[in-house]
Write a protein that holds these residues in place. Structure first.
Motif, PDB file in Angstrom:
ATOM      1  N   ASP A  17      10.544   0.989   9.032  1.00 50.97           N
ATOM      2  CA  ASP A  17      10.131   0.125  10.136  1.00 50.97           C
ATOM      3  C   ASP A  17      11.383  -0.707  10.469  1.00 50.97           C
ATOM      4  O   ASP A  17      11.781  -1.553   9.673  1.00 50.97           O
ATOM      5  CB  ASP A  17       8.972  -0.760   9.665  1.00 50.97           C
ATOM      6  N   LEU A  18      12.000  -0.443  11.611  1.00 49.39           N
ATOM      7  CA  LEU A  18      13.324  -0.999  11.892  1.00 49.39           C
ATOM      8  C   LEU A  18      14.233  -0.703  10.692  1.00 49.39           C
ATOM      9  O   LEU A  18      14.317   0.430  10.271  1.00 49.39           O
ATOM     10  CB  LEU A  18      13.247  -2.510  12.170  1.00 49.39           C
ATOM     11  N   ASP A  19      14.844  -1.763  10.135  1.00 50.83           N
ATOM     12  CA  ASP A  19      15.709  -1.535   8.978  1.00 50.83           C
ATOM     13  C   ASP A  19      14.959  -1.661   7.649  1.00 50.83           C
ATOM     14  O   ASP A  19      15.558  -1.630   6.589  1.00 50.83           O
ATOM     15  CB  ASP A  19      16.843  -2.571   8.972  1.00 50.83           C
ATOM     16  N   PHE A  20      13.653  -1.849   7.727  1.00 50.86           N
ATOM     17  CA  PHE A  20      12.882  -2.111   6.516  1.00 50.86           C
ATOM     18  C   PHE A  20      12.118  -0.872   6.062  1.00 50.86           C
ATOM     19  O   PHE A  20      12.014   0.104   6.797  1.00 50.86           O
ATOM     20  CB  PHE A  20      11.878  -3.234   6.782  1.00 50.86           C
ATOM     21  N   PHE A  21      11.571  -0.953   4.854  1.00 53.89           N
ATOM     22  CA  PHE A  21      10.722   0.126   4.363  1.00 53.89           C
ATOM     23  C   PHE A  21       9.385  -0.461   3.959  1.00 53.89           C
ATOM     24  O   PHE A  21       9.316  -1.340   3.111  1.00 53.89           O
ATOM     25  CB  PHE A  21      11.396   0.848   3.200  1.00 53.89           C
ATOM     26  N   ARG A  22       8.352   0.045   4.601  1.00 59.37           N
ATOM     27  CA  ARG A  22       7.033  -0.524   4.421  1.00 59.37           C
ATOM     28  C   ARG A  22       6.208   0.348   3.479  1.00 59.37           C
ATOM     29  O   ARG A  22       5.887   1.497   3.798  1.00 59.37           O
ATOM     30  CB  ARG A  22       6.349  -0.554   5.796  1.00 59.37           C
ATOM     31  N   ILE A  23       5.860  -0.193   2.339  1.00 61.75           N
ATOM     32  CA  ILE A  23       5.014   0.532   1.384  1.00 61.75           C
ATOM     33  C   ILE A  23       3.618   0.682   1.995  1.00 61.75           C
ATOM     34  O   ILE A  23       3.139  -0.227   2.683  1.00 61.75           O
ATOM     35  CB  ILE A  23       4.957  -0.241   0.048  1.00 61.75           C
ATOM     36  N   ASP A  24       2.989   1.816   1.767  1.00 62.28           N
ATOM     37  CA  ASP A  24       1.705   2.111   2.420  1.00 62.28           C
ATOM     38  C   ASP A  24       0.598   1.092   2.083  1.00 62.28           C
ATOM     39  O   ASP A  24       0.207   0.954   0.916  1.00 62.28           O
ATOM     40  CB  ASP A  24       1.245   3.510   2.017  1.00 62.28           C
ATOM     41  N   PRO A  25       0.094   0.372   3.094  1.00 63.96           N
ATOM     42  CA  PRO A  25      -0.883  -0.690   2.848  1.00 63.96           C
ATOM     43  C   PRO A  25      -2.223  -0.184   2.301  1.00 63.96           C
ATOM     44  O   PRO A  25      -2.821  -0.841   1.449  1.00 63.96           O
ATOM     45  CB  PRO A  25      -1.099  -1.330   4.216  1.00 63.96           C
ATOM     46  N   GLU A  26      -2.672   0.967   2.766  1.00 59.46           N
ATOM     47  CA  GLU A  26      -3.966   1.495   2.298  1.00 59.46           C
ATOM     48  C   GLU A  26      -3.910   1.770   0.798  1.00 59.46           C
ATOM     49  O   GLU A  26      -4.770   1.324   0.035  1.00 59.46           O
ATOM     50  CB  GLU A  26      -4.312   2.791   3.047  1.00 59.46           C
ATOM     51  N   ALA A  27      -2.894   2.523   0.395  1.00 61.60           N
ATOM     52  CA  ALA A  27      -2.763   2.894  -1.019  1.00 61.60           C
ATOM     53  C   ALA A  27      -2.491   1.663  -1.888  1.00 61.60           C
ATOM     54  O   ALA A  27      -2.928   1.579  -3.036  1.00 61.60           O
ATOM     55  CB  ALA A  27      -1.657   3.925  -1.192  1.00 61.60           C
ATOM     56  N   TRP A  28      -1.794   0.679  -1.313  1.00 61.28           N
ATOM     57  CA  TRP A  28      -1.436  -0.539  -2.072  1.00 61.28           C
ATOM     58  C   TRP A  28      -2.676  -1.346  -2.447  1.00 61.28           C
ATOM     59  O   TRP A  28      -2.689  -2.085  -3.428  1.00 61.28           O
ATOM     60  CB  TRP A  28      -0.453  -1.366  -1.257  1.00 61.28           C
ATOM     61  N   LYS A  29      -3.741  -1.195  -1.639  1.00 63.24           N
ATOM     62  CA  LYS A  29      -4.979  -1.950  -1.916  1.00 63.24           C
ATOM     63  C   LYS A  29      -5.526  -1.649  -3.304  1.00 63.24           C
ATOM     64  O   LYS A  29      -6.147  -2.495  -3.932  1.00 63.24           O
ATOM     65  CB  LYS A  29      -6.046  -1.606  -0.867  1.00 63.24           C
ATOM     66  N   ALA A  30      -5.301  -0.415  -3.773  1.00 59.70           N
ATOM     67  CA  ALA A  30      -5.849  -0.007  -5.074  1.00 59.70           C
ATOM     68  C   ALA A  30      -5.003  -0.500  -6.242  1.00 59.70           C
ATOM     69  O   ALA A  30      -5.373  -0.348  -7.399  1.00 59.70           O
ATOM     70  CB  ALA A  30      -5.949   1.517  -5.114  1.00 59.70           C
ATOM     71  N   VAL A  31      -3.857  -1.104  -5.947  1.00 54.84           N
ATOM     72  CA  VAL A  31      -2.910  -1.468  -7.011  1.00 54.84           C
ATOM     73  C   VAL A  31      -3.359  -2.736  -7.740  1.00 54.84           C
ATOM     74  O   VAL A  31      -3.705  -3.740  -7.119  1.00 54.84           O
ATOM     75  CB  VAL A  31      -1.489  -1.659  -6.418  1.00 54.84           C
TER      76      VAL A  31
END
Ligand code: GDD
Ligand code: MG
Length: 353
Positions: free
Chosen positions: A230-244
């Motif tokens: 995302d632009l110069d960033f890297f966005r970890i997947d929000p859906e999968a992150w919910k289970a963390v």
């Protein structure tokens, strides 16, 4: 080369009103003219280090890159956590990220809420821990304790640090003990505080996570594999992150692993967790007052006066053991003994919103 992994996702609520939800303490200039995050990034730059991996929340991504750029650090990676899940998932995400890019590398995990005045002594400590990390050990940095602090981890030594020539194997890691246990550990003289900084190989820490927190590895791996640029960033997947799971690395790994070593570090260290520790770091006038910005102390003793906004004239008169922090839109006035309770105030304010 070592990749610095800068943890910059904490919220620092005990430093309200300077530390705010949208601008937490690690990005503010608490002492000196760099932010803690900048100081941390600079400490871990130079020929020994690769470009840093910063892991932080979405709201802070621009602040993080802007502050790095101001220090001449242009090519760091910013991994965006969809939500804070404490330090174990953050470190694991960075380790999995590096596994795909530098699988044989070392990583130095650093919080961004610390002050370490001597970069040279810190660099020497890192050098001392390097071989142990290459061998797969988890290297911690130990600080000589001077009070029964319950907010820190304790490292039980197997040898006298004054005689040790290299890293000392640990008997045990105890995270955030209760008061009594902390006092007993302090009295025994056989423990150091955990500085919250870790050095290990990508392989070493992944092995430890596989052994002690296998479920977490599956959860975080799924989220990291679906990371999107995302632009110069890297966005970890929000859906999968919910289970963390929400858990710190200290509880998830350090308390359980048996391949911990410690490099004693005497170069000065302070966790700027609350206003008390900030005022200790600020230095004081002849009456024990720590004064910052345009603030003025008149006949005050042992007080903290901070005017964060130059537009505010802050004057303390006849105060004793009081802390006053004024910003553009909020003022804290508190008894100095209540530094830890500022967190509760913030919780209370949140409920009001
Ligand atoms: N990216 C990210 N995401 N960073 C986080 C998160 C998160 O969810 N939670 C915390 N951090 C960052 C904080 O900003 C801080 O820089 C660092 O990780 C450590 O987190 P703290 O929450 O400040 O930990 P602590 O102070 O309670 O305990 C740790 O540090 C002590 C020394 O300061 C432990 O390692 C203790 O054992 C240690 O003594
Ligand atoms: Mg901390």
């Amino acid at each position: 080369q070592i990749t610095p992994v800068l943890l910059a996702g904490g919220s620092g609520t005990r430093l309200w009103p300077l530390s705010r939800k949208s601008y937490p303490k690690q990005f503010t200039k608490l002492v000196g003219d760099q932010s803690l995050f900048q100081a941390s990034a600079c400490r871990l730059s130079g020929p020994d280090y690769a470009e840093p991996v910063v892991i932080t929340g979405s709201d802070f991504r621009f602040i993080a890159t802007e502050q790095l750029r101001a220090e001449g650090i242009e090519n760091g990676t910013v991994l965006i956590e969809p939500e804070g899940r404490n330090t174990a998932p953050a470190v694991l995400a960075a380790a999995l990220w590096l596994e795909a890019r530098d699988p044989d590398g070392l990583m130095l995990v650093a919080p961004s809420d610390h002050i370490i005045p001597s970069s040279a002594e810190f660099a020497a400590a890192v050098q001392m821990g390097k071989d142990a990390a290459i061998d797969g050990n988890l290297v911690t940095f130990g600080i000589a304790p001077n009070r029964p602090e319950t907010a820190y981890g304790y490292l039980e030594l197997t040898a006298d640090p004054s005689e040790a020539k290299g890293p000392i194997p640990l008997a045990r890691f105890v995270e955030k003990p209760d008061r009594e246990t902390a006092q007993a550990m302090l009295d025994s003289g056989n423990y150091l505080w955990n500085g919250g900084i870790f050095l290990f190989s990508v392989k070493g820490i992944l092995d430890a996570f596989h052994t002690h927190a296998p479920q977490l590895v599956d959860q975080v791996r799924t989220a990291v594999e679906k990371t999107q640029p995302d632009l110069d960033f890297f966005r970890i997947d929000p859906e999968a992150w919910k289970a963390v799971e929400d858990i710190s690395i200290d509880y998830a790994v350090m308390e359980k692993a048996d391949n911990l070593v410690v490099v004693p570090f005497n170069g000065g260290w302070s966790d700027l967790g609350d206003w008390d520790s900030v005022s200790r770091e600020m230095g004081s006038d002849g009456d024990g007052n720590a004064v910052h910005g345009s603030a003025t102390a008149v006949d005050c003793a042992n007080s903290l006066l901070r005017a964060e906004d130059d537009g505010v004239e802050l004057v303390g008169l006849g105060l004793k053991d009081v802390m006053v922090v004024s910003t553009r839109d909020a003022v804290l006035v508190a008894d100095k003994s209540r530094a830890q309770d500022v967190k509760k105030v913030v919780d209370q304010l949140k409920q009001k919103d």
